[in-house]
Design an enzyme around this catalytic site. Structure first.
Site, PDB file in Angstrom:
ATOM      1  N   CYS A 113       0.833  -1.200   0.000  1.00  0.00           N
ATOM      2  CA  CYS A 113       0.000   0.000   0.000  1.00  0.00           C
ATOM      3  C   CYS A 113       0.875   1.262   0.000  1.00  0.00           C
ATOM      4  O   CYS A 113       1.475   1.593  -1.008  1.00  0.00           O
ATOM      5  CB  CYS A 113      -0.994  -0.019   1.153  1.00  0.00           C
ATOM      6  SG  CYS A 113      -2.364   1.149   0.911  1.00  0.00           S
ATOM      7  N   HIS A 221      -3.562  -5.261   0.317  1.00  0.00           N
ATOM      8  CA  HIS A 221      -3.077  -5.617   1.659  1.00  0.00           C
ATOM      9  C   HIS A 221      -3.029  -7.140   1.817  1.00  0.00           C
ATOM     10  O   HIS A 221      -3.962  -7.764   2.326  1.00  0.00           O
ATOM     11  CB  HIS A 221      -3.973  -5.000   2.734  1.00  0.00           C
ATOM     12  CG  HIS A 221      -3.745  -3.539   2.930  1.00  0.00           C
ATOM     13  ND1 HIS A 221      -2.923  -3.037   3.924  1.00  0.00           N
ATOM     14  CD2 HIS A 221      -4.196  -2.470   2.240  1.00  0.00           C
ATOM     15  CE1 HIS A 221      -2.891  -1.718   3.839  1.00  0.00           C
ATOM     16  NE2 HIS A 221      -3.652  -1.351   2.830  1.00  0.00           N
ATOM     17  N   GLU A 223      -1.352  -8.840   3.888  1.00  0.00           N
ATOM     18  CA  GLU A 223      -1.143  -9.297   5.269  1.00  0.00           C
ATOM     19  C   GLU A 223      -2.413  -9.821   5.917  1.00  0.00           C
ATOM     20  O   GLU A 223      -2.353 -10.567   6.908  1.00  0.00           O
ATOM     21  CB  GLU A 223      -0.545  -8.165   6.120  1.00  0.00           C
ATOM     22  CG  GLU A 223      -1.485  -7.017   6.449  1.00  0.00           C
ATOM     23  CD  GLU A 223      -1.490  -5.908   5.422  1.00  0.00           C
ATOM     24  OE1 GLU A 223      -1.860  -4.766   5.779  1.00  0.00           O
ATOM     25  OE2 GLU A 223      -1.146  -6.176   4.235  1.00  0.00           O
TER      26      GLU A 223
END
Length: 258
Positions: A113, A221, A223
């Site tokens: 990001c 994202h 994660e």
């Protein structure tokens, strides 16, 4: 053998609007520990607290994660406007030179990001302050309401370059990802290769041309549920393997000359 150390660039944060801390999201730390099989280490985003050479010695790879403040447009030769939002000049002054130093030294990096945008700026690129204001572009911002699951839900496809770095990494040309960003790449830096785009042509995956080590960035994202998601897991596994290889090279004993 000890696990590789992966530095996660912190974000400045005020607790109770008064106590300043450097923070990193649990999701990134869990991805590092569980998928990369590495030790996560928060790196202060303050140039008065860290030295680039010390960081290169201490860590075997770096994640440049998302953050609410944006890269200051002065870093790519433009004036700040209200549309650019908030800034974190300390993080700019740590992240941008560290990215360039890592690529030069073949230290693995993964930009997420804001980190994706930092990689582009570090190599001479520029950013749009607000993607959704551009003709023909979609709103890529985080949904304002809802649960964490709803905020990080899959929002759009990304198409990778045929035979490119991400195509080879993922084993497929099209994947589904979440979308939680407002800014995006305007002009790619001279060495920044756009390797994946959203349906509205917004760049979503990049790598650095001719980088001697792992140097990738994604606008989404990964994660979130990194150990379960079939797009996130190969990305973090490959990054972890690159960090482990870098650590092994640092630990290898020097051969004595004959």
């Amino acid at each position: 053998m000890s696990r590789p150390v992966i530095g996660i660039i912190g974000n400045s944060h005020l607790i109770n609007d008064s106590y300043l801390v450097q923070a990193a999201g649990d999701m990134n730390m869990q991805a590092v520990r569980e998928v990369c099989d590495a030790l996560p280490l928060i790196v202060p985003a303050d140039p008065d607290m860290v030295d680039i050479n010390d960081l290169l010695c201490a860590c075997d790879g770096f994640i440049f994660p998302g953050g609410r403040p944006n890269v200051h447009p002065e870093e790519y030769g433009e004036d700040a406007t209200p549309a650019h939002g908030d800034f974190d000049r300390g993080r700019d002054r740590v992240a941008l030179p560290l990215i360039r130093a890592c690529v030069a030294a073949a230290v693995p990096i993964l930009g997420i990001c804001r980190g994706f945008q930092e990689i582009n700026v570090a190599f001479g690129g520029s950013l749009y302050p607000e993607i959704r204001d551009l003709p023909g572009r979609d709103n890529h911002r985080m949904p304002p309401d809802g649960t964490i699951e709803e905020k990080f839900a899959m929002r759009h496809t990304i198409t990778f370059t045929d035979g490119g770095v991400f195509h080879r990494l993922m084993g497929k040309r099209e994947v589904m990802t979440n979308s939680l960003h407002g800014q995006g790449i305007k002009v790619a830096g001279p060495r920044v290769v756009i390797d994946g785009t959203a349906p509205d042509s917004t760049p979503e995956a990049i790598h650095i041309a001719d980088a001697p080590g792992f140097a990738l960035g994604v606008q989404w994202h990964p994660e979130y549920q990194a150990g379960l998601d079939m797009v996130s897991r190969p990305l973090f596994e490959a990054f972890g393997q690159a960090a482990a290889a870098h650590a092994a090279g640092k630990r290898a004993p020097m051969r004595k000359s004959a």
